[in-house]
Design a protein around this motif. Structure first.
Motif, PDB file in Angstrom:
ATOM      1  N   PRO B   5      10.385  10.650 -10.812  1.00  0.00           N
ATOM      2  CA  PRO B   5      11.547  10.092 -10.102  1.00  0.00           C
ATOM      3  C   PRO B   5      11.156   8.856  -9.309  1.00  0.00           C
ATOM      4  O   PRO B   5      11.921   7.897  -9.240  1.00  0.00           O
ATOM      5  CB  PRO B   5      11.967  11.225  -9.165  1.00  0.00           C
ATOM      6  CG  PRO B   5      11.443  12.455  -9.789  1.00  0.00           C
ATOM      7  CD  PRO B   5      10.215  12.075 -10.549  1.00  0.00           C
ATOM      8  N   LEU B   6       9.938   8.889  -8.740  1.00  0.00           N
ATOM      9  CA  LEU B   6       9.494   7.748  -7.938  1.00  0.00           C
ATOM     10  C   LEU B   6       9.367   6.503  -8.794  1.00  0.00           C
ATOM     11  O   LEU B   6       9.803   5.413  -8.417  1.00  0.00           O
ATOM     12  CB  LEU B   6       8.152   8.088  -7.270  1.00  0.00           C
ATOM     13  CG  LEU B   6       7.688   7.099  -6.214  1.00  0.00           C
ATOM     14  CD1 LEU B   6       8.654   7.052  -5.056  1.00  0.00           C
ATOM     15  CD2 LEU B   6       6.299   7.474  -5.716  1.00  0.00           C
ATOM     16  N   GLN B   9      12.767   5.187  -9.821  1.00  0.00           N
ATOM     17  CA  GLN B   9      13.380   4.527  -8.664  1.00  0.00           C
ATOM     18  C   GLN B   9      12.799   3.128  -8.499  1.00  0.00           C
ATOM     19  O   GLN B   9      13.519   2.165  -8.268  1.00  0.00           O
ATOM     20  CB  GLN B   9      13.107   5.363  -7.406  1.00  0.00           C
ATOM     21  CG  GLN B   9      13.535   4.710  -6.106  1.00  0.00           C
ATOM     22  CD  GLN B   9      15.038   4.550  -6.012  1.00  0.00           C
ATOM     23  OE1 GLN B   9      15.774   5.502  -6.153  1.00  0.00           O
ATOM     24  NE2 GLN B   9      15.492   3.321  -5.811  1.00  0.00           N
ATOM     25  N   PHE B  10      11.486   3.046  -8.679  1.00  0.00           N
ATOM     26  CA  PHE B  10      10.807   1.760  -8.539  1.00  0.00           C
ATOM     27  C   PHE B  10      11.330   0.756  -9.576  1.00  0.00           C
ATOM     28  O   PHE B  10      11.649  -0.391  -9.257  1.00  0.00           O
ATOM     29  CB  PHE B  10       9.296   1.970  -8.685  1.00  0.00           C
ATOM     30  CG  PHE B  10       8.509   0.714  -8.883  1.00  0.00           C
ATOM     31  CD1 PHE B  10       8.418  -0.222  -7.866  1.00  0.00           C
ATOM     32  CD2 PHE B  10       7.849   0.466 -10.079  1.00  0.00           C
ATOM     33  CE1 PHE B  10       7.682  -1.381  -8.041  1.00  0.00           C
ATOM     34  CE2 PHE B  10       7.115  -0.693 -10.262  1.00  0.00           C
ATOM     35  CZ  PHE B  10       7.039  -1.616  -9.239  1.00  0.00           C
ATOM     36  N   GLU B  13      14.951  -0.275  -8.693  1.00  0.00           N
ATOM     37  CA  GLU B  13      15.043  -1.146  -7.531  1.00  0.00           C
ATOM     38  C   GLU B  13      14.427  -2.506  -7.822  1.00  0.00           C
ATOM     39  O   GLU B  13      14.931  -3.534  -7.390  1.00  0.00           O
ATOM     40  CB  GLU B  13      14.344  -0.482  -6.338  1.00  0.00           C
ATOM     41  CG  GLU B  13      14.627  -1.187  -5.034  1.00  0.00           C
ATOM     42  CD  GLU B  13      13.938  -0.511  -3.856  1.00  0.00           C
ATOM     43  OE1 GLU B  13      12.890   0.107  -4.048  1.00  0.00           O
ATOM     44  OE2 GLU B  13      14.470  -0.623  -2.742  1.00  0.00           O
ATOM     45  N   PHE B  17      15.862  -6.265  -7.264  1.00  0.00           N
ATOM     46  CA  PHE B  17      15.155  -7.303  -6.511  1.00  0.00           C
ATOM     47  C   PHE B  17      15.018  -8.570  -7.339  1.00  0.00           C
ATOM     48  O   PHE B  17      15.233  -9.673  -6.846  1.00  0.00           O
ATOM     49  CB  PHE B  17      13.762  -6.804  -6.114  1.00  0.00           C
ATOM     50  CG  PHE B  17      13.748  -6.032  -4.829  1.00  0.00           C
ATOM     51  CD1 PHE B  17      14.278  -6.588  -3.674  1.00  0.00           C
ATOM     52  CD2 PHE B  17      13.196  -4.762  -4.768  1.00  0.00           C
ATOM     53  CE1 PHE B  17      14.270  -5.878  -2.479  1.00  0.00           C
ATOM     54  CE2 PHE B  17      13.185  -4.053  -3.583  1.00  0.00           C
ATOM     55  CZ  PHE B  17      13.725  -4.605  -2.433  1.00  0.00           C
ATOM     56  N   ARG B  43      10.974 -12.226   1.969  1.00  0.00           N
ATOM     57  CA  ARG B  43      11.087 -10.798   2.225  1.00  0.00           C
ATOM     58  C   ARG B  43      11.222 -10.013   0.913  1.00  0.00           C
ATOM     59  O   ARG B  43      10.603  -8.969   0.722  1.00  0.00           O
ATOM     60  CB  ARG B  43      12.285 -10.519   3.133  1.00  0.00           C
ATOM     61  CG  ARG B  43      12.325  -9.101   3.678  1.00  0.00           C
ATOM     62  CD  ARG B  43      13.607  -8.825   4.430  1.00  0.00           C
ATOM     63  NE  ARG B  43      14.785  -8.890   3.569  1.00  0.00           N
ATOM     64  CZ  ARG B  43      15.128  -7.925   2.722  1.00  0.00           C
ATOM     65  NH1 ARG B  43      14.394  -6.846   2.621  1.00  0.00           N
ATOM     66  NH2 ARG B  43      16.195  -8.047   1.963  1.00  0.00           N
ATOM     67  N   HIS B  46       7.988 -10.045  -0.982  1.00  0.00           N
ATOM     68  CA  HIS B  46       7.052  -9.239  -0.202  1.00  0.00           C
ATOM     69  C   HIS B  46       7.305  -7.738  -0.413  1.00  0.00           C
ATOM     70  O   HIS B  46       6.385  -6.962  -0.671  1.00  0.00           O
ATOM     71  CB  HIS B  46       7.232  -9.615   1.268  1.00  0.00           C
ATOM     72  CG  HIS B  46       6.440  -8.784   2.219  1.00  0.00           C
ATOM     73  ND1 HIS B  46       5.106  -8.984   2.426  1.00  0.00           N
ATOM     74  CD2 HIS B  46       6.793  -7.742   3.005  1.00  0.00           C
ATOM     75  CE1 HIS B  46       4.665  -8.107   3.304  1.00  0.00           C
ATOM     76  NE2 HIS B  46       5.677  -7.336   3.670  1.00  0.00           N
ATOM     77  N   THR B  47       8.560  -7.352  -0.339  1.00  0.00           N
ATOM     78  CA  THR B  47       8.892  -5.933  -0.501  1.00  0.00           C
ATOM     79  C   THR B  47       8.579  -5.462  -1.911  1.00  0.00           C
ATOM     80  O   THR B  47       8.032  -4.375  -2.121  1.00  0.00           O
ATOM     81  CB  THR B  47      10.388  -5.704  -0.192  1.00  0.00           C
ATOM     82  OG1 THR B  47      10.681  -6.299   1.053  1.00  0.00           O
ATOM     83  CG2 THR B  47      10.704  -4.234  -0.139  1.00  0.00           C
ATOM     84  N   LYS B  49       6.388  -6.669  -3.909  1.00  0.00           N
ATOM     85  CA  LYS B  49       4.942  -6.523  -4.051  1.00  0.00           C
ATOM     86  C   LYS B  49       4.456  -5.240  -3.386  1.00  0.00           C
ATOM     87  O   LYS B  49       3.649  -4.500  -3.929  1.00  0.00           O
ATOM     88  CB  LYS B  49       4.233  -7.721  -3.424  1.00  0.00           C
ATOM     89  CG  LYS B  49       2.755  -7.745  -3.723  1.00  0.00           C
ATOM     90  CD  LYS B  49       1.935  -8.297  -2.586  1.00  0.00           C
ATOM     91  CE  LYS B  49       1.821  -7.297  -1.479  1.00  0.00           C
ATOM     92  NZ  LYS B  49       1.070  -7.766  -0.328  1.00  0.00           N
ATOM     93  N   GLY B  50       5.021  -4.988  -2.205  1.00  0.00           N
ATOM     94  CA  GLY B  50       4.633  -3.773  -1.486  1.00  0.00           C
ATOM     95  C   GLY B  50       4.932  -2.537  -2.308  1.00  0.00           C
ATOM     96  O   GLY B  50       4.102  -1.632  -2.431  1.00  0.00           O
ATOM     97  N   ASN B  51       6.113  -2.505  -2.929  1.00  0.00           N
ATOM     98  CA  ASN B  51       6.470  -1.362  -3.768  1.00  0.00           C
ATOM     99  C   ASN B  51       5.502  -1.194  -4.931  1.00  0.00           C
ATOM    100  O   ASN B  51       5.091  -0.087  -5.265  1.00  0.00           O
ATOM    101  CB  ASN B  51       7.878  -1.540  -4.339  1.00  0.00           C
ATOM    102  CG  ASN B  51       8.938  -1.354  -3.275  1.00  0.00           C
ATOM    103  OD1 ASN B  51       8.623  -1.014  -2.146  1.00  0.00           O
ATOM    104  ND2 ASN B  51      10.176  -1.587  -3.634  1.00  0.00           N
ATOM    105  N   GLY B  53       2.548  -1.833  -5.068  1.00  0.00           N
ATOM    106  CA  GLY B  53       1.266  -1.303  -4.619  1.00  0.00           C
ATOM    107  C   GLY B  53       1.203   0.220  -4.646  1.00  0.00           C
ATOM    108  O   GLY B  53       0.135   0.810  -4.601  1.00  0.00           O
ATOM    109  N   LEU B  54       2.366   0.860  -4.745  1.00  0.00           N
ATOM    110  CA  LEU B  54       2.377   2.327  -4.800  1.00  0.00           C
ATOM    111  C   LEU B  54       1.964   2.824  -6.168  1.00  0.00           C
ATOM    112  O   LEU B  54       1.699   3.992  -6.362  1.00  0.00           O
ATOM    113  CB  LEU B  54       3.777   2.860  -4.483  1.00  0.00           C
ATOM    114  CG  LEU B  54       4.303   2.647  -3.070  1.00  0.00           C
ATOM    115  CD1 LEU B  54       5.732   3.123  -2.959  1.00  0.00           C
ATOM    116  CD2 LEU B  54       3.433   3.382  -2.070  1.00  0.00           C
ATOM    117  N   PHE B  55       1.975   1.916  -7.153  1.00  0.00           N
ATOM    118  CA  PHE B  55       1.652   2.336  -8.513  1.00  0.00           C
ATOM    119  C   PHE B  55       0.435   1.582  -8.997  1.00  0.00           C
ATOM    120  O   PHE B  55       0.046   0.584  -8.415  1.00  0.00           O
ATOM    121  CB  PHE B  55       2.841   2.066  -9.444  1.00  0.00           C
ATOM    122  CG  PHE B  55       4.098   2.706  -8.971  1.00  0.00           C
ATOM    123  CD1 PHE B  55       4.377   4.017  -9.292  1.00  0.00           C
ATOM    124  CD2 PHE B  55       4.969   2.012  -8.158  1.00  0.00           C
ATOM    125  CE1 PHE B  55       5.518   4.627  -8.825  1.00  0.00           C
ATOM    126  CE2 PHE B  55       6.123   2.620  -7.689  1.00  0.00           C
ATOM    127  CZ  PHE B  55       6.395   3.924  -8.023  1.00  0.00           C
TER     128      PHE B  55
END
Lengths: 127, 895
Positions: B5-6, B9-10, B13, B17, B43, B46-47, B49-51, B53-55
């Protein structure tokens, strides 16, 4: 009763990531997508939250703004963790002045997140 | 990557973006000076890229990072917006969209994208102007940089020898520090030499370097930038360490350590048996204050154990503490008891709580801490409290001070709760602070708290570490490489890593591997001769020096031989799926034939065991499954009548528990009816009338394992071919396994098999009786005991013992073996007995003395002797003598 954690972040992926980790550990997770929505939820909440996870960078009202307003409310104050990304070093003084109690850098590994969350909730360690 | 699911979602989203970034970029073309648009764009990137980074999507993160840096430059007016820039950013979002499709379709980014990603990153980075020297300096001199954000190394990564050395020095009065030193990237231009700086650190015990960012490709590597973090362990004093880093305090994260935190035994946990009697004995010695006895006992145990084991590591610590800090009773006790579980958890939790061992500290170490925090949590807690101090030290002119004070107090209260400390005083401090509308009272209270918590005793003696450390035990600070072999248990089993590279798999004839196995077996036996040789050198030839040298050499050979054995055994490992894969078909065919509906669930198919074990497992397992299908699971009508779903479930689960493979076969069928079993057993003469009266239901169920026992009247062509469960038990016994059956009428039957991972070596407990060595397989041994003779009770002319409220039979091994000698007692008038398990019943065997546990290569007795079932086999010992290994079950039944 499960402790209530309020996750404030504009990125749905990050919110889901935090939600999965925290709910997995048995916490009750609430979300808001910016500071303004977050403040509304804080004011409407019947029970105060036990911990805030606040993203620095959000549209409308950023993390600093939210915390400044949060700390002026007459509620039971709880610890707040600010969350930044490594590219954008957080302005520590600004964060502390706004009312943060700690900060972490994204992406946060699940065990580290849970470790700090447990400690800040006084729930003992995890590791 | 699996579609979670994560991840979805990524993906979802990220598309949003990208759309928004595209719209904003187009909008920017018409108003290129809009700061708002610029900030918003930054922003978004940046966001995103931040997301990412979770994968694990490095290509995407790198590209977006470059894009983010570019936007940052534009936003900070270091670069003006241009058409080319917009083109590059649009190309970036198109590329990211491609990457997202890759992930959507295949779950990962195609390897073809690496090259274009690098090109794109280069193009983006080329547009970013290099920061002016002013900016560089401004960055470099940033005074607010907080050294506590430099990550400290995990203590467990510090080699044992270094930790031991630090422990010694701590006992001699040094304070211990774990330091993470991060020199500036530009340090070389300032004439600094970080390596020299580190080498000169007073009391350096251990050091290690680590790249703080992954090394870039060689072409992009800027060798004039320092990319190293230095991790150091020093035994020194606070003032010396602070003095050493006085010019660059913001680059060194210095954490004071408790010596106890260093006591982290490491190694393989599943290699050794639990020396239950050693633990008991050691605790006894400890409580009796016999430190020398404890030292001797642990030394003997250490010599018997392979150096790579967790156990050995714990024993080495035990010896060290006995040597340098024998007064640390609690620590010793913890360490000894931890041997039973081979687990550090309890130990480290406790150690994290305690202080440096100084004579005045015993009061603290002897009382149990209220709560236990692990090392890492302890560090985090310290970190959190440090931040609260920082917050409270800020100027007070800002708004919302009461709220902030309350939040700080809530944070500190949480920390206190973690430590199990009361918060009453904190509340007072908070109340005072709120009244004065000043952080001062709270800040002072916190300062006092942190001082009290500092893990290093504040009263530490002042002598410099150089003076306090005798030169003999202080080797020159050595820079050790992190990759010592003992620390990488994974690396030993190279096979796994290589398995994944299909091109490198080698097919080898099994006989060749068996030959290797035999050779290493002989090698292990041969090397066992060395300790005897050492003893002879000492005793007969009087050259202790030579004896010690032989022992040292033995330790080396022992380690190599064990590693070699491990590696060879690893080669022979096979997954249980080899057996399991037959079942889906088997179950389908059989259940059809019987008109039953069965769902088969297989779990843990990738659990591995030695090839021989897997092969030996196949037949019994098939038999058990057939039994379940035939007798256990009911036909659909019967199931429905008893309120169960018409489809029965058969579950076969494999798992590894330390050095054993567990196989569990469970069904939700009718279970075994003990009444029927009892009646049948009586009819077949397995039980006499008296036994029939006494037997419990659970015991009755176990009778299915009795020889010539079959529970079903009509003989089907499936399981009832005259082959009963006794055959299964015999087959499992033969490979050193055990079988356990549990059944509930109407609910089903569960059979648990426990098998050794490998049959190559047998763990045996060696003991002497009438001057001769004997042994029994360790998997039979329940415990070893020493009891006064007066505790023996005679019931109906049989000797018995009372053990944990149960009466267990006691037999003398001499009697069983027809040796005409009385069992020997020790000086305290106690006898020694070995409790073994026979058909789930404990039986105590009186022996003369224990010799410890040994790994032997068990060979069946030759010729006619092989028919003597009371001998499991024989093994050759290092001194050339033969060790007879008994089969206690047969021995007792035979006698």
């Amino acid at each position: 009763m499960a402790q209530r954690i309020f996750v404030i972040d504009d990125a749905a992926t990050v919110r889901l990531y935090h939600r999965q980790i925290l709910e997995g550990a048995g916490f009750e997770v609430h979300e808001a997508i910016n500071g303004i929505e977050a403040l509304e939820k804080v004011l409407l909440a019947s029970t105060p939250f036990d911990l805030y996870l606040v993203d620095v960078n959000m549209p409308k009202q950023d993390g600093y703004g939210f915390l400044r307003e949060l700390r002026q409310l007459d509620i039971r104050q709880a610890p707040a963790i600010m969350i930044s990304t490594e590219a954008q070093a957080i302005d520590r003084v600004k964060a502390w002045e706004a009312g943060a109690n700690f900060y972490l850098v994204k992406p946060i590994k699940p065990d580290a997140l849970l470790g700090y969350v447990h400690l800040l909730l006084g729930a003992g360690g995890t590791a | 990557m699996k579609m979670t699911p994560l991840l979805s979602q990524f993906l979802l989203e990220s598309r949003d973006f990208l759309d928004e970034i595209g719209t904003k970029l187009i909008a920017l073309e018409s108003e290129p000076d809009s700061n708002d648009l610029m900030n918003e764009l930054f922003r978004l990137v940046h966001t995103l890229k931040g997301n990412s980074g979770l994968f694990d999507v490095p290509a995407m993160t790198r590209v977006l990072h470059a894009g983010e840096d570019l936007m940052d430059a534009v936003r900070n007016a270091r670069l003006s917006y241009s058409q080319e820039l917009a083109d590059q950013l649009l190309a970036t979002i198109d590329f990211v969209a491609v990457l997202l499709s890759d992930i959507e379709q295949t779950g990962e980014i195609s390897s073809e994208r690496t090259e274009p990603a690098e090109v794109l990153v280069r193009n983006l980075r080329q547009l970013i102007p290099a920061p002016s020297p002013d900016e560089l300096d401004a960055d470099a001199d940033e005074p607010s940089f907080d050294p506590t954000t430099i990550p400290l190394p995990e203590l467990s990564t510090v080699p044992e020898t270094a930790r031991m050395e630090a422990f010694r020095r701590s006992v001699m009065g040094s304070e211990l520090f774990l330091i993470a030193y991060r020199p500036e990237a530009e340090c070389f231009f300032k004439g600094e030499d970080p390596f020299y700086q580190v080498r000169q650190l007073p009391g350096l015990v251990w050091g290690h370097t680590q790249a703080r960012e992954p090394w870039p490709p060689l072409l992009e590597l800027d060798c004039y930038r320092c990319n190293l973090d230095f991790h150091l362990l020093a035994a020194s004093t606070r003032s010396e360490v602070d003095e050493h880093f006085r010019y660059t305090p913001e680059q060194a994260h210095i954490q004071a350590l408790s010596a106890f935190a260093l006591v982290i035994p490491q190694g393989q946990s599943n290699g050794g048996p639990v020396y239950a009697d050693f633990v008991d004995e050691a605790l006894k010695l400890l409580h009796a204050g016999d430190v020398q006895g404890l030292a001797d006992a642990s030394r003997v145990m250490l010599e018997l154990s392979a150096p790579g084991l967790w156990l050995s590591s714990a024993l080495r610590w035990l010896q060290l503490i006995i040597e340098v800090a024998p007064e640390e009773r609690t620590l010793l006790e913890r360490l000894i008891t931890s041997l039973t579980s081979s687990s550090t958890a309890e130990l480290t939790d406790w150690a994290a709580q305690t202080h440096v061992p100084t004579p005045t500290d015993t009061a603290v170490t002897e009382s149990e801490p209220a709560t236990r925090l692990s090392d890492i949590d302890q560090q985090r807690l310290t970190e959190i409290l440090a931040v609260q101090s920082e917050i409270l030290a800020l100027s007070e002119s800002t708004d919302g001070l009461p709220g902030r004070l309350q939040a700080c107090a809530a944070t500190i209260a949480a920390c206190l709760a973690n430590l199990g400390e009361p918060a009453a005083e904190l509340d007072e401090a908070l109340a005072a602070a709120l009244e004065l509308n000043s952080a001062q009272p709270l800040a002072e209270w916190l300062a006092a708290l942190r001082e009290g918590m500092a893990p290093v005793a504040t009263t530490a003696p002042a002598p410099t570490s150089a003076a306090a450390t005798p030169p003999a035990t202080a080797p020159a600070p050595a820079f050790e490489r992190r990759s010592s072999p003992a620390m990488e248990p994974e690396a030993k089993f190279g096979r796994r890593a290589e398995d994944n590279v299909s091109g490198k798999v080698l097919k080898v004839d099994q006989t060749k591997i068996d030959r290797l196995m035999n050779l290493i077996g002989e090698m292990i036996v041969a090397k066992n001769a060395l300790p005897y040789l050492a003893k002879r050198a000492e005793d007969e030839f009087g050259t202790r020096e030579l004896g010690r040298e032989i022992k040292t050499q033995y330790a080396v050979i022992n380690r190599i031989a064990e590693e070699m054995q491990d590696s060879i055994m690893q080669v022979r490992m096979m997954p249980v799926s080899f057996v399991f894969q037959r079942f889906p078909r088997l179950v389908r065919d059989i259940s059809r034939k019987l008109g039953k509906q069965v769902e088969l669930v297989l779990e843990g198919e990738d659990t591995e065991a030695d090839k021989n074990v897997i092969e030996a497992l196949a037949d019994p397992l098939i038999h058990i499954v057939r039994n379940s299908l035939d007798h256990g699971l009911e036909v659909p009508e019967v199931r429905q009548a008893s309120g169960k779903p018409p489809t029965g479930q058969l579950r076969i689960r494999a798992s590894q528990e330390s050095d054993r493979v567990m196989i569990e076969i469970s069904d939700d069928g009718g279970g075994i009816n003990p009444t029927i079993i009892k009646r049948k057993a009586y009819e077949k003469g397995v039980l006499d009338e008296a036994q029939l009266e006494r037997i419990t239901d659970q015991e009755a169920v176990q009778l299915v394992f009795a020889a010539r026992f079959s529970t079903v009247d009509e003989i089907t062509d499936l399981s009832g071919r005259g082959v009963g469960m006794d055959v299964v038990r015999t087959a499992i016994d033969k490979v050193g396994g055990s079988i356990d059956l549990h059944s509930q009428v109407g609910e089903g039957t569960t059979i648990r098999l426990s098998l050794p991972l490998s049959m190559a070596v047998t763990h045996v407990m060696v003991f002497t009786s009438d001057g001769q060595n004997f042994a029994v397989p360790m998997d039979r041994v329940v415990e070893t005991i020493r009891m006064p003779v007066t505790d023996i009770r005679t019931i109906k002319r049989s000797k018995t013992l009372s053990r944990r409220g149960k009466i267990i039979p006691l037999m003398a091994i001499n009697e069983l073996l027809a040796i005409p000698a009385e069992p020997q007692l020790n000086s305290a008038g106690e006898f020694t007995a070995l409790v073994v398990r026979i058909d789930h019943q404990p039986v105590a065997l009186m022996v003369d003395e224990f010799r410890g546990v040994m790994d032997v290569i068990l060979k069946p007795l030759p010729g006619e002797l092989a028919r003597l079932k009371c001998y499991a086999g024989a093994a050759l010992l290092g001194d050339g003598s033969v060790l007879i290994v008994l089969n206690p079950k047969e021995l007792i039944e035979w006698a």
